[in-house]
Design an enzyme around this catalytic site. Structure first.
Site, mmCIF file in Angstrom:
data_model
loop_
_atom_site.group_PDB
_atom_site.id
_atom_site.type_symbol
_atom_site.label_atom_id
_atom_site.label_comp_id
_atom_site.label_asym_id
_atom_site.label_seq_id
_atom_site.Cartn_x
_atom_site.Cartn_y
_atom_site.Cartn_z
ATOM 1 N N LYS A 173 0.852 -1.199 0.000
ATOM 2 C CA LYS A 173 0.000 0.000 0.000
ATOM 3 C C LYS A 173 0.883 1.243 0.000
ATOM 4 O O LYS A 173 2.088 1.168 0.260
ATOM 5 C CB LYS A 173 -0.912 -0.021 1.222
ATOM 6 C CG LYS A 173 -0.164 0.018 2.550
ATOM 7 C CD LYS A 173 -1.103 -0.204 3.730
ATOM 8 C CE LYS A 173 -0.321 -0.215 5.035
ATOM 9 N NZ LYS A 173 -1.153 -0.573 6.175
ATOM 10 N N ARG A 188 -10.480 -0.224 15.356
ATOM 11 C CA ARG A 188 -10.389 0.556 14.125
ATOM 12 C C ARG A 188 -11.377 -0.089 13.154
ATOM 13 O O ARG A 188 -12.546 0.231 13.162
ATOM 14 C CB ARG A 188 -8.949 0.549 13.589
ATOM 15 C CG ARG A 188 -8.746 1.472 12.409
ATOM 16 C CD ARG A 188 -7.297 1.567 11.945
ATOM 17 N NE ARG A 188 -6.817 0.318 11.352
ATOM 18 C CZ ARG A 188 -5.608 0.165 10.815
ATOM 19 N NH1 ARG A 188 -4.753 1.176 10.808
ATOM 20 N NH2 ARG A 188 -5.248 -0.985 10.292
ATOM 21 N N HIS A 205 -6.020 -7.277 13.294
ATOM 22 C CA HIS A 205 -4.799 -6.459 13.272
ATOM 23 C C HIS A 205 -4.395 -6.159 14.712
ATOM 24 O O HIS A 205 -5.243 -5.853 15.543
ATOM 25 C CB HIS A 205 -5.076 -5.167 12.505
ATOM 26 C CG HIS A 205 -3.833 -4.424 12.102
ATOM 27 N ND1 HIS A 205 -2.750 -5.050 11.524
ATOM 28 C CD2 HIS A 205 -3.509 -3.102 12.188
ATOM 29 C CE1 HIS A 205 -1.807 -4.136 11.280
ATOM 30 N NE2 HIS A 205 -2.246 -2.963 11.671
ATOM 31 N N ARG A 212 0.944 -10.517 7.001
ATOM 32 C CA ARG A 212 0.881 -9.309 6.154
ATOM 33 C C ARG A 212 2.049 -8.410 6.502
ATOM 34 O O ARG A 212 2.001 -7.682 7.483
ATOM 35 C CB ARG A 212 -0.413 -8.523 6.435
ATOM 36 C CG ARG A 212 -1.696 -9.300 6.323
ATOM 37 C CD ARG A 212 -2.884 -8.376 6.630
ATOM 38 N NE ARG A 212 -2.799 -7.752 7.931
ATOM 39 C CZ ARG A 212 -3.349 -8.230 9.041
ATOM 40 N NH1 ARG A 212 -4.034 -9.347 9.003
ATOM 41 N NH2 ARG A 212 -3.217 -7.587 10.180
ATOM 42 N N TYR A 219 14.547 31.351 3.013
ATOM 43 C CA TYR A 219 13.313 32.024 3.425
ATOM 44 C C TYR A 219 13.427 32.465 4.874
ATOM 45 O O TYR A 219 14.002 31.748 5.704
ATOM 46 C CB TYR A 219 12.119 31.072 3.303
ATOM 47 C CG TYR A 219 11.650 30.902 1.872
ATOM 48 C CD1 TYR A 219 11.248 32.004 1.116
ATOM 49 C CD2 TYR A 219 11.612 29.644 1.289
ATOM 50 C CE1 TYR A 219 10.811 31.836 -0.196
ATOM 51 C CE2 TYR A 219 11.173 29.466 -0.006
ATOM 52 C CZ TYR A 219 10.773 30.569 -0.741
ATOM 53 O OH TYR A 219 10.351 30.421 -2.021
ATOM 54 N N CYS A 248 12.870 24.376 1.455
ATOM 55 C CA CYS A 248 11.984 24.937 0.434
ATOM 56 C C CYS A 248 11.142 23.827 -0.186
ATOM 57 O O CYS A 248 11.328 22.658 0.108
ATOM 58 C CB CYS A 248 12.797 25.601 -0.677
ATOM 59 S SG CYS A 248 14.048 26.717 -0.080
ATOM 60 N N ASP A 257 11.223 22.865 -3.309
ATOM 61 C CA ASP A 257 11.964 22.047 -4.269
ATOM 62 C C ASP A 257 13.466 22.038 -4.038
ATOM 63 O O ASP A 257 14.195 21.421 -4.799
ATOM 64 C CB ASP A 257 11.704 22.568 -5.690
ATOM 65 C CG ASP A 257 10.258 22.962 -5.871
ATOM 66 O OD1 ASP A 257 9.408 22.077 -5.669
ATOM 67 O OD2 ASP A 257 9.984 24.139 -6.151
HETATM 68 C C1 PLP Z 1 -0.412 -1.533 6.871
HETATM 69 C C2 PLP Z 1 -0.946 -2.763 7.387
HETATM 70 C C3 PLP Z 1 -0.126 -3.874 7.550
HETATM 71 C C4 PLP Z 1 1.368 -3.829 7.358
HETATM 72 O O1 PLP Z 1 1.960 -3.279 8.506
HETATM 73 P P1 PLP Z 1 3.552 -3.263 8.739
HETATM 74 O O2 PLP Z 1 3.694 -2.918 10.153
HETATM 75 O O3 PLP Z 1 4.110 -2.246 7.827
HETATM 76 O O4 PLP Z 1 4.042 -4.622 8.420
HETATM 77 C C5 PLP Z 1 -0.710 -5.052 7.938
HETATM 78 N N1 PLP Z 1 -2.038 -5.133 8.180
HETATM 79 C C6 PLP Z 1 -2.865 -4.068 8.058
HETATM 80 C C7 PLP Z 1 -4.301 -4.234 8.336
HETATM 81 C C8 PLP Z 1 -2.340 -2.843 7.674
HETATM 82 O O5 PLP Z 1 -3.155 -1.794 7.568
#
Ligand code: PLP
Length: 719
Positions: free
Chosen positions: A382, A477, A505, A564, A609, A657, A659
């Site tokens: 992602k 969440r 999660h 994941r 700046y 800045c 850029d």
């Molecule tokens: C982003 C995400 C992950 C990956 O998390 P990391 O800590 O980067 O490995 C896994 N599960 C869910 C639901 C996430 O949103």
């Protein structure tokens, strides 16, 4: 995350094994001692082909054999290519009858050494079938599945051992069948059809399964060394004994060979780290082309009148064939590395990201090795793969690392991957408007169900889609409360959702304080309790998953189908806090920009700046071609950040800045416009680690990385 010298033992042994096969076909020691040659070519070098089979099993077991169709297809293609390569020699050798041709194509290989390929083609589906067969008798429940590793493996191994035993009597134990005439005629009939018992059914199956088993359990260095030496000695005695009885019909199968192979492979695993593309690529080509090289060496020696040296002298003959085979096999590699170097001049962009493909593959392999055979790596790509370039990262993982499951945050990210040719499962981790479910269906994306209302809304759409249920085990969440079995039941009753997975999660798995660990444990308990209740109620959870990167670092192996993994795949931690199981990962991303121009300031002169910088001494400033619009935090100079120039640290000064940025290079000689500055990564032995930068900015690496890049091109490099 220290780096030690890596030695990819498995890859280098491939090349050695290919050379052993050349030895088998050239008898290098025959001029010196027939006993030594016998030992080398009929005993020791016989480890070569079983080793290749074991490698296949070992790598397939990494993803529970899900890559089997892919490997089968590749083997079939290789076999097709090999057959055409040897067609001229087949034609030269003269015609064969149709039954002979069929036997050769499907069983023994169209040229003598090629038997390995049809054997693999037969054995792969057969192994899969055996495992399926024996998996049926498996006890249900996750603990059991977890401990047992690959389902059905044990039973399949037993069956394959029996087949191997039977095969022995068509090979080196053939002489013994003479004692029982029915058995002898049975074997003769069988051998007249299949040619040899070395092949898919009797030999390859066992070694592929042994390779798979060694992914779950291998021996310590000491046991492996002693075991290997002892079994090699016994194997040698066995071979000598059989030959003294004149029993062998062929010398590919001995009782002690599988034992010897298990210890040898274990030993190689002890010293195996990293990979060598060179050894890997060349070994198979050496194996494939060496009979042609034998023909070429003989032909050339004939033409040049050097037969006494290059043909009659068996050792020189062997060396010539080996050098020619390895030399030819290395040509594509040499060509590629030359062209690769020429095609990659240093980037001309003003600022860019470098994606180290070797580091990425290394991390994927380390993670896959760390997870159990049951648990596949789901690569979280992602947010443009945490700023690394999602398409590039996913392509490399799919093509080179055997990863076949990906996770993204939203539908558009998923579609971009599909358009780039990414196959396998793509899970959308976040909310998707139910009105977009036609997109989920069209692009075969798996959607997360974020709560019961979402499930209902998704189910009223026309398209039937694949979903994973998110369970809320305490993070509050996304997800259906893990205790709400009624809600779960109602969602299962919705016919238009195909529920292929359930996950949760963890929200504090990155902390090792006793309170945090207790909370994580509560989350795990709630998650697995929900899964158990579902299973008892007859609701199939499908693929379950709960670990993200910190779950992998800080928890023992979980009885899940996926982990994941995001940040760990990119080779860094979110911050510098210690983890329970550190893994030898390597940072994948470097960030570089150029020096646009240099300014010299007198004491009291100001720059940038708001005139935020005032020179306290005669000062040399370099203006770099990167700014906050490239994704860097605007408060970077105030955080005490540095860049590397010529391997030296230069502090950021003034205001960042949009850029550009200013760095103080007074203490670094020879900085000139066009020089490359490193904001993240290594330069001439010095390194700026992104974890250090994240700490300075009081954030985590995830945030710094995922913001990078809107206009920074990605260059792939190999380090
Ligand atoms: C982003 C995400 C992950 C990956 O998390 P990391 O800590 O980067 O490995 C896994 N599960 C869910 C639901 C996430 O949103």
């Amino acid at each position: 995350m220290t780096q030690t010298r890596k030695f990819p033992a498995l890859d280098w042994f491939r090349l050695a094994a290919a050379i052993f096969v050349i030895a088998i076909h050239t008898s290098p020691l025959i001029d010196f001692s027939s006993a030594a040659d016998f030992w080398l070519t009929r005993v020791f070098a016989r480890v070569a082909v079983p080793f290749f089979f074991m490698l296949t099993g070992y790598f397939l077991a990494r993803n529970q054999f899900t890559r089997l169709p892919h490997v089968w297809k590749r083997t079939a293609l290789a076999y097709g290519a090999a057959m055409s390569l040897y067609l001229p020699l087949n034609l030269y050798a003269g015609g064969m009858t149709l039954p002979e041709a069929l036997q050769k194509i499907f069983l023994t290989g169209t040229f003598y050494h090629l038997w390995y390929l049809p054997a693999t083609l037969f054995a792969l589906p057969f192994v899969w079938m055996l495992c399926r067969l024996f998996a049926k008798t498996r006890v249900r429940g996750r603990r059991r599945r977890f401990n047992g590793g690959l389902p059905g493996l044990k039973g399949a191994l037993c069956a394959a051992s029996v087949l191997y035993m039977l095969g022995l009597f068509g090979d080196s134990y053939y002489g013994f069948t003479a004692y029982v005439p029915v058995v002898r005629s049975g074997y003769d009939a069988l051998l007249s059809i299949i040619g040899y018992t070395r092949g898919g059914l009797f030999l390859a199956t066992l070694f592929i399964l042994l390779g798979a088993a060694l992914r779950q359990k291998s021996y310590s260095t000491h046991v492996s060394i002693i075991g290997f030496l002892a079994s090699l000695a016994t194997l040698s005695a066995e071979a000598a004994w059989l030959h003294s009885l004149n029993a062998p019909r062929h010398d590919s199968m001995y009782v002690m060979l599988p034992v010897c192979m298990v210890f040898l492979f274990s030993l190689l695993l002890r010293y195996n780290e990293g990979r060598s593309a060179f050894a890997r690529d060349t070994s198979f080509i050496v194996y494939l082309i060496h009979p042609w090289c034998i023909v070429l060496v003989r032909g050339a020696a004939g033409v040049l009148g050097l037969e006494t040296l290059f043909v009659t002298n068996s050792f020189v003959h062997f060396c010539a064939v080996t050098i020619l085979s390895v030399g030819l096999a290395a040509l594509p590699f040499i060509y590629r590395s030359l062209v690769g170097r020429m095609a990659k001049p240093s980037p001309t962009a003003r600022a860019w990201r470098e994606l180290d493909t070797n580091a990425l593959c290394h991390n994927a392999a380390v993670l896959q090795d760390h997870l159990t055979a049951d648990c596949a790596l789901m690569a979280v790509v992602k947010a443009n793969a945490y700023g690394h370039g999602a398409v590039e990262v996913a392509r490399i993982l799919q093509k080179k690392c055997g990863v076949s499951a990906f996770a993204v945050a939203c539908v558009t990210e998923g579609i971009a991957l599909r358009k780039a040719g990414i196959r396998g499962e793509i899970l959308v981790l976040g909310y998707t408007d139910p009105a977009q479910s036609f997109l989920l269906c069209r692009w075969r994306l798996t959607q997360t169900v974020v709560d019961e209302a979402h499930a209902l809304a998704l189910s009223t759409q026309k398209k039937r889609i694949n979903v994973h249920l998110a369970l809320d085990s305490g993070m509050h969440r996304l997800g259906i409360p893990a205790t709400d079995l009624d809600a779960i039941r109602r969602i299962y009753a919705l016919n238009s959702l195909r529920i292929t997975g359930v996950f949760s999660h963890l929200c504090i798995a990155d902390s090792l304080t006793p309170e945090a660990k207790a909370f994580t444990q509560q989350q795990l308990t709630a998650f697995y309790a929900a899964i158990d209740v579902m299973q008892r109620a007859g609701l199939q959870p499908g693929k379950i998953h709960v670990q993200a990167s910190y779950g992998v670092w800080n928890l023992p192996a979980q009885p899940c189908a996926y982990a994941r993994v995001g940040i760990a795949l990119y080779g860094v931690q979110s911050d510098n806090a210690p983890v329970a199981h550190p893994l030898p990962l390597r940072p994948v991303l470097s960030l570089r920009a150029r020096v646009a121009t240099l300014r010299t300031l007198q004491p009291g002169e100001r720059a940038g700046y708001a005139c935020a910088f005032t020179a306290q001494r005669p000062t040399k400033l370099a203006v770099l071609t990167i700014g906050y619009a490239d994704g860097l935090p605007r408060n970077l100079p105030a955080c005490g950040a540095h860049v590397l120039l010529h391997g030296c640290r230069a502090p950021l000064v003034g205001r960042l800045c949009m850029d550009q940025m200013l760095v103080d290079v007074t203490d670094i000689c020879n900085v000139t416009p066009g020089d490359i500055a490193t904001l993240i990564g290594e330069d001439s032995g010095a390194t700026i680690h992104i974890q250090e930068l994240a700490e300075q900015c009081e954030t985590i690496t995830n945030e710094l990385l995922s913001r990078l890049g809107s206009r920074l091109p990605v260059y792939q490099v190999e380090r």
